[in-house]
Scaffold this motif. Structure first.
Motif, PDB file in Angstrom:
ATOM      1  N   ILE A   1       0.826  -1.203   0.000  1.00 43.02           N
ATOM      2  CA  ILE A   1       0.000   0.000   0.000  1.00 43.02           C
ATOM      3  C   ILE A   1       0.862   1.256   0.000  1.00 43.02           C
TER       4      ILE A   1
ATOM      5  N   ALA B   1      -2.125   7.223   0.959  1.00 42.36           N
ATOM      6  CA  ALA B   1      -1.846   5.810   1.216  1.00 42.36           C
ATOM      7  C   ALA B   1      -2.180   5.420   2.651  1.00 42.36           C
TER       8      ALA B   1
ATOM      9  N   GLU C   1      -5.771   4.514   3.439  1.00 44.34           N
ATOM     10  CA  GLU C   1      -6.358   3.329   2.820  1.00 44.34           C
ATOM     11  C   GLU C   1      -6.618   2.245   3.865  1.00 44.34           C
ATOM     12  N   LYS C   2      -7.691   1.507   3.634  1.00 44.81           N
ATOM     13  CA  LYS C   2      -8.023   0.390   4.516  1.00 44.81           C
ATOM     14  C   LYS C   2      -6.933  -0.672   4.420  1.00 44.81           C
TER      15      LYS C   2
ATOM     16  N   VAL D   1      -3.862  -0.498   5.607  1.00 40.07           N
ATOM     17  CA  VAL D   1      -2.475  -0.033   5.535  1.00 40.07           C
ATOM     18  C   VAL D   1      -1.659  -0.546   6.724  1.00 40.07           C
TER      19      VAL D   1
END
Length: 232
Positions: free
Chosen positions: A17, A88, A91-92, A94
């Motif tokens: 990610i 980033a 984000e889910k 990470v």
């Protein structure tokens, strides 16, 4: 009693990610995962002073700046990297790379017989994630049993506010002087624990922190060994 943070203790930023943001800022492929792990703790070092109010303002930019530099971003690409890392880190998933050695260290802590609990600044999902990933859970399960999992989003108070530690102490019936807290930041973990009368232990595997006012350890296994020999 040992309280444990989650981010930086069990979870690290996932390279899949974070990687694209670093590539766009000029970091060459392939990424060295060990370098990225080190970059997290460089970022954590930047979190020595926790601001009041909205921690998203300025705080994570400091983390991302230190993270990017340690990961190899050139100074003239830093602002670009920070902007991409902002996206980033939102984000889910990470925070989903398992920190090397963390499970063995947790098992070693449990084997000492000490009571364990989680005290984490999180988003309301940390208890389910820890159980699903087989790290730890309240009651029986695939992971190490813990007395309680306290997620800041669930209880409405976050480190470094000492109230989150007091909730853990009240729930477990432990006096502050009988508790340790292990975390990877000075601003949230060390200062927060101290304010609650809990002894802080700074997880700092790369030795970034030079503050001699609190103890540092490279991993959880070191704490377990200290507890067994009576020096913890």
């Amino acid at each position: 009693m040992v309280f444990l943070d989650v981010g930086g203790v069990f979870h690290l930023p996932h390279p899949e990610i974070i990687g694209p943001a670093l590539h766009r800022a000029g970091v060459a492929e392939p990424l060295d995962v060990a370098v990225l792990d080190r970059a997290h703790y460089a970022g954590a070092k930047a979190l020595e002073v926790w601001p009041e109010g909205d921690v998203r303002v300025g705080l994570w930019a400091a983390y991302e700046r230190a993270y990017a530099l340690e990961a190899g971003v050139a100074s003239d690409r830093l602002e670009e990297a920070i902007a991409d890392l902002d996206i980033a880190f939102a984000e889910k998933g990470v925070w989903s790379r398992l920190a090397p050695g963390s499970l063995d260290g947790l098992s070693a802590l449990a084997a000492t017989g000490v009571t364990l609990a989680i005290v984490s600044n999180s988003d309301g999902t940390v208890e389910d994630r820890l159980r699903t990933e087989g790290i730890c859970q309240v009651g029986p399960g695939a992971g190490v049993p813990v007395a309680i999992v306290i997620d800041s989003d669930v209880v409405g108070v976050a480190k470094p506010d000492p109230a989150i530690f007091r909730l853990a102490l009240e729930a477990t019936g432990v006096a502050p002087e009988r508790a340790l807290h292990i975390g990877d930041t000075v601003g949230a973990d060390v200062d927060g624990a101290r304010a609650a009368g809990v002894r802080p232990i700074h997880l700092d595997p790369y030795g970034f922190c030079t503050d001699g006012s609190h103890p540092h350890v490279p991993d959880l296994a070191t704490v377990a060994a200290a507890l067994l020999d009576g020096s913890g």
